[in-house]
Design an enzyme around this catalytic site. Structure first.
Site, PDB file in Angstrom:
ATOM      1  N   ASP A   8       0.879  -1.172   0.000  1.00  0.00           N
ATOM      2  CA  ASP A   8       0.000   0.000   0.000  1.00  0.00           C
ATOM      3  C   ASP A   8       0.917   1.222   0.000  1.00  0.00           C
ATOM      4  O   ASP A   8       1.538   1.544   1.007  1.00  0.00           O
ATOM      5  CB  ASP A   8      -0.904  -0.009   1.238  1.00  0.00           C
ATOM      6  CG  ASP A   8      -1.734   1.282   1.371  1.00  0.00           C
ATOM      7  OD1 ASP A   8      -1.676   2.132   0.468  1.00  0.00           O
ATOM      8  OD2 ASP A   8      -2.436   1.419   2.399  1.00  0.00           O
ATOM      9  N   LYS A  70       2.997  10.996  -3.579  1.00  0.00           N
ATOM     10  CA  LYS A  70       1.972  10.271  -4.337  1.00  0.00           C
ATOM     11  C   LYS A  70       1.053  11.225  -5.117  1.00  0.00           C
ATOM     12  O   LYS A  70       0.608  10.910  -6.216  1.00  0.00           O
ATOM     13  CB  LYS A  70       1.141   9.427  -3.378  1.00  0.00           C
ATOM     14  CG  LYS A  70       0.034   8.613  -4.026  1.00  0.00           C
ATOM     15  CD  LYS A  70      -0.588   7.721  -2.985  1.00  0.00           C
ATOM     16  CE  LYS A  70      -1.777   6.945  -3.480  1.00  0.00           C
ATOM     17  NZ  LYS A  70      -2.278   6.032  -2.432  1.00  0.00           N
ATOM     18  N   GLU A 147      -7.488   0.581  -4.136  1.00  0.00           N
ATOM     19  CA  GLU A 147      -7.412   0.524  -2.669  1.00  0.00           C
ATOM     20  C   GLU A 147      -8.712   0.056  -2.004  1.00  0.00           C
ATOM     21  O   GLU A 147      -8.669  -0.841  -1.158  1.00  0.00           O
ATOM     22  CB  GLU A 147      -6.927   1.870  -2.121  1.00  0.00           C
ATOM     23  CG  GLU A 147      -5.425   2.024  -2.344  1.00  0.00           C
ATOM     24  CD  GLU A 147      -4.915   3.450  -2.355  1.00  0.00           C
ATOM     25  OE1 GLU A 147      -5.635   4.360  -1.915  1.00  0.00           O
ATOM     26  OE2 GLU A 147      -3.783   3.651  -2.826  1.00  0.00           O
ATOM     27  N   ASP A 170     -13.252   5.461   1.783  1.00  0.00           N
ATOM     28  CA  ASP A 170     -11.829   5.477   2.119  1.00  0.00           C
ATOM     29  C   ASP A 170     -11.298   6.903   1.969  1.00  0.00           C
ATOM     30  O   ASP A 170     -11.152   7.404   0.858  1.00  0.00           O
ATOM     31  CB  ASP A 170     -11.086   4.501   1.180  1.00  0.00           C
ATOM     32  CG  ASP A 170      -9.570   4.491   1.393  1.00  0.00           C
ATOM     33  OD1 ASP A 170      -9.065   5.288   2.211  1.00  0.00           O
ATOM     34  OD2 ASP A 170      -8.881   3.689   0.730  1.00  0.00           O
TER      35      ASP A 170
HETATM   36  N1  LIG Z   1      -6.853  10.069  14.664  1.00  0.00           N
HETATM   37  C1  LIG Z   1      -6.834  10.748  13.528  1.00  0.00           C
HETATM   38  N2  LIG Z   1      -7.656  11.807  13.340  1.00  0.00           N
HETATM   39  C2  LIG Z   1      -7.639  12.520  12.194  1.00  0.00           C
HETATM   40  N3  LIG Z   1      -6.833  12.264  11.163  1.00  0.00           N
HETATM   41  C3  LIG Z   1      -5.987  11.216  11.295  1.00  0.00           C
HETATM   42  C4  LIG Z   1      -5.943  10.410  12.457  1.00  0.00           C
HETATM   43  N4  LIG Z   1      -4.999   9.455  12.277  1.00  0.00           N
HETATM   44  C5  LIG Z   1      -4.491   9.656  11.060  1.00  0.00           C
HETATM   45  N5  LIG Z   1      -5.055  10.711  10.451  1.00  0.00           N
HETATM   46  C6  LIG Z   1      -4.765  11.269   9.126  1.00  0.00           C
HETATM   47  O1  LIG Z   1      -4.963  10.258   8.162  1.00  0.00           O
HETATM   48  C7  LIG Z   1      -4.097  10.476   7.040  1.00  0.00           C
HETATM   49  C8  LIG Z   1      -3.337   9.217   6.754  1.00  0.00           C
HETATM   50  O2  LIG Z   1      -4.245   8.205   6.514  1.00  0.00           O
HETATM   51  P1  LIG Z   1      -3.826   6.922   5.686  1.00  0.00           P
HETATM   52  O3  LIG Z   1      -2.588   6.349   6.257  1.00  0.00           O
HETATM   53  O4  LIG Z   1      -5.032   6.084   5.579  1.00  0.00           O
HETATM   54  O5  LIG Z   1      -3.529   7.633   4.309  1.00  0.00           O
HETATM   55  P2  LIG Z   1      -2.640   7.141   3.111  1.00  0.00           P
HETATM   56  O6  LIG Z   1      -2.953   5.714   2.844  1.00  0.00           O
HETATM   57  O7  LIG Z   1      -1.246   7.507   3.344  1.00  0.00           O
HETATM   58  O8  LIG Z   1      -3.200   8.091   1.968  1.00  0.00           O
HETATM   59  P3  LIG Z   1      -3.966   7.771   0.595  1.00  0.00           P
HETATM   60  O9  LIG Z   1      -4.726   6.509   0.779  1.00  0.00           O
HETATM   61  O10 LIG Z   1      -4.838   8.975   0.405  1.00  0.00           O
HETATM   62  O11 LIG Z   1      -2.900   7.711  -0.424  1.00  0.00           O
HETATM   63  C9  LIG Z   1      -3.175  11.609   7.439  1.00  0.00           C
HETATM   64  O12 LIG Z   1      -3.617  12.814   6.841  1.00  0.00           O
HETATM   65  C10 LIG Z   1      -3.313  11.662   8.945  1.00  0.00           C
HETATM   66  O13 LIG Z   1      -3.061  12.954   9.447  1.00  0.00           O
HETATM   67 MG   LIG Z   2      -4.519   4.742   1.834  1.00  0.00          MG
END
Ligand SMILES: Nc1ncnc2c1ncn2[C@@H]1O[C@H](COP(=O)(O)OP(=O)(O)OP(=O)(O)O)[C@@H](O)[C@H]1O
Ligand SMILES: [Mg+2]
Length: 555
Positions: A8, A70, A147, A170
């Site tokens: 991922d 990304k 995803e 998502d």
């Molecule tokens: N407890 C929380 N409350 C609010 N936001 C959060 C919390 N925990 C994580 N995040 C936010 O979630 C985001 C990261 O989520 P995730 O890891 O699912 O994204 P990603 O897979 O990296 O991104 P994408 O799928 O869009 O490419 C970040 O912006 C982070 O600040």
């Molecule tokens: Mg993601």
């Protein structure tokens, strides 16, 4: 051949997993953590740091530390570190290489095959760029999967005995995806996907930043502010007030240090992000409508992605669908677990008796056509594959040249939902030549075929359907690999070129003697040279037969 891993590659965080004892297992990184921040730091000597170690340089060396790359996938934007230029895909490749290295250490075996996830709403260009990043990292990208579909696989593996209509919402760091699917005795049938490639947690961070202060031009202060904004946002998911405290953030006009100290309430934060959160309702409702279901038909609503932890995001989903939304599956790891399950399906660990999945093409794909009318001629978009068609899919349609004596057409592929051509995204084109001039106003039909594969990558084919003679051309953007710059003069040095030399020489002589009336011979010769240089054996043979056939006709 090595086993296939699932990756991922997220905007904010990335993960890697594989199947161990019939279940997905997320692999820890060198720090022992399952989640790696998507951060890359490039040192002066060219060495790289990834993840938390790299993130430490965000404040001291922001100019050679990259985050959220990304969102630049496939944009062609150039990134710079120590005077050296990098494509976004080069940086993504460093991240991938690191994750694979972690897996190799953990599994004590070489890994060179992977399934990589992308947002369902990623475009053709973005998918190809992601595949290229994989290749740059030395990986054979066995499959690109969406995803939310990966999340569905993770949910479906455990709940495979059930029959349910599922909506997955998502919202990650940079992208939003909504997918509606039907789960029926181990068959996961994706019905519709919709989303936004530029909406996620980073936008909420930026909204907080804008409301706190302006640090434009001061990269270090901006990085500190961004970190504080994200901390504030995350804290407000569980508490009502958060104190942002940034001593000596910047300096004023007289060089005096300026500090920032402010209390932010959850109510204020919700007010700031209200409009952005509300904008996710439209894609959600469109996905639902496209799936042919109504909110009442949904058995379960699943939340995936870190940003769904924000209470008002969850509330919006629940209110829009009049349903309770669940984070049953681990919102951070479910996508990588699903990628590992897909890898397991390809590796034969799971069979169709365990799990079957079908996906859809989230965009409408079509070509540019000319609409002639008495008042004005207009360029329009004519759909060939409607959005949310199950993939893989091949669809053909017949078209006619505009002019009576027209012998060539440019077939331009677009994706989008608007009949207005300019509102859609241009994908590429194929030139079809050698159309016989029409007799007595009867125009030659041209068949255009769109093939959309399981990776979500498009191939366009066009051919003249005529009685005596048939010519076809394939679009240059074939396969998962984007086309490298080739030096066609070097074709004779390619492996196996000798066998093709007589035919190519003869064709070149015919071209020089002006026997190549439609220009097809020239195109074929060029295609053969390209195919030889790219070592596409079967394809080269196919082209050679076409060339011989055509030379026979032109003789
Ligand atoms: N407890 C929380 N409350 C609010 N936001 C959060 C919390 N925990 C994580 N995040 C936010 O979630 C985001 C990261 O989520 P995730 O890891 O699912 O994204 P990603 O897979 O990296 O991104 P994408 O799928 O869009 O490419 C970040 O912006 C982070 O600040
Ligand atoms: Mg993601």
């Amino acid at each position: 051949m090595s086993r296939i891993v699932g990756i991922d590659l997220g905007t904010s965080t990335s993960e890697i997993a594989c199947i161990v004892d019939g279940a997905p297992k997320v692999i820890p990184n060198t720090q022992g953590k399952l989640i790696t921040p998507s951060v890359v730091h490039i040192r002066e000597d060219g060495d790289v740091l990834v993840g938390e170690e790299a993130a430490e340089y965000l404040f001291t060396r922001p100019e050679c530390t990259f985050i959220e790359v990304k969102r630049l996938t496939g944009s062609g934007e150039v990134l710079c570190a120590h005077g050296k230029e990098y494509d976004p895909e080069d940086i993504q490749a460093i991240l991938l290489r690191y994750l694979v290295g972690c897996a190799e250490t953990y599994l004590k075996e070489k890994i060179d095959r992977a399934v990589i996830t992308v947002p369902a709403y990623f475009t053709d260009v973005q998918r190809r760029a992601t595949a290229r990043a994989g290749e740059l990292a030395g990986l054979s990208v066995e499959r690109i999967i969406n995803e939310p579909t990966a999340a569905a696989l993770d949910y479906g593996l455990v709940n495979r005995k059930e029959c349910k209509n599922v909506l997955i919402y998502d919202l990650g760091g940079g992208t939003l995806d909504v997918t509606v699917l039907e789960l029926f005795e181990g068959v996961l049938d994706v019905k519709a996907s919709r989303g936004n490639n530029h909406l996620g947690g980073k936008d909420f961070d930026e909204i907080i930043m804008r409301n706190l202060t302006d640090t434009a031009g001061d990269e270090r202060a901006t990085m500190r502010l961004k970190k504080a904004a994200e901390d504030c946002k995350i804290a407000l998911s569980v508490q009502e007030v958060y104190n942002v405290s940034l001593p000596f953030l910047s300096t004023d006009r007289n060089g005096k240090p300026v500090s920032l100290e402010k209390n932010i309430t959850r109510a204020k934060f919700e007010e700031w992000i209200g409009e952005t959160v509300a904008s996710t309702k439209e894609p959600m409702m469109t996905a639902l409508a496209d799936s042919g279901l109504s909110a009442a038909d949904l058995s379960i609503v699943l939340l995936v992605g870190g940003s769904t932890r924000i209470p008002c995001v969850k509330k919006l989903v629940e209110e829009s669908l009049s349903a309770t939304a669940h984070s049953l599956i681990d919102p951070d790891l479910t996508v990588v677990r699903g990628a590992a399950i897909q890898a397991g399906i390809l590796d034969g660990v799971f069979t169709s008796a365990d799990l079957v999945i079908t996906d859809v093409c989230p965009y409408t794909l079509g070509i540019e056509v000319l609409h002639e009318s008495f008042f004005e001629d207009k360029l329009l978009f004519d759909p060939i594959i409607p959005r949310n068609t199950t993939i893989p899919v091949d669809k053909s349609k017949l078209y006619f040249p505009v002019e009576t004596y027209q012998t060539a057409v440019d077939i331009k592929a677009y994706q989008g939902d608007s009949s207005n051509l300019e509102d859609n995204e241009y994908l590429g084109e194929v030139k079809l030549t050698g159309i016989p001039p029409s007799f007595r106003g009867k125009k030659e039909p041209i068949e255009v075929t769109f093939s959309y594969d399981v990776n979500g990558i498009l191939q366009v084919k066009a051919c003249v359907v005529s009685t005596g003679r048939q010519v076809s051309a394939e679009i240059s953007t074939t396969g998962v690999k984007p086309k490298p710059q080739l030096d066609l003069t070097k074709w004779e040095k390619a492996e196996g070129a000798k066998r093709f030399r007589p035919a190519i020489r003869k064709a070149e002589k015919m071209i020089a003697d002006e026997l190549d009336e439609g220009g097809d011979l020239e195109i074929l010769v060029k295609q053969i040279k390209e195919a030889l240089l790219l070592n596409k054996v079967e394809y080269t043979d196919k082209l050679r037969n076409k060339l011989l056939e055509l030379m026979d006709i032109l003789k």
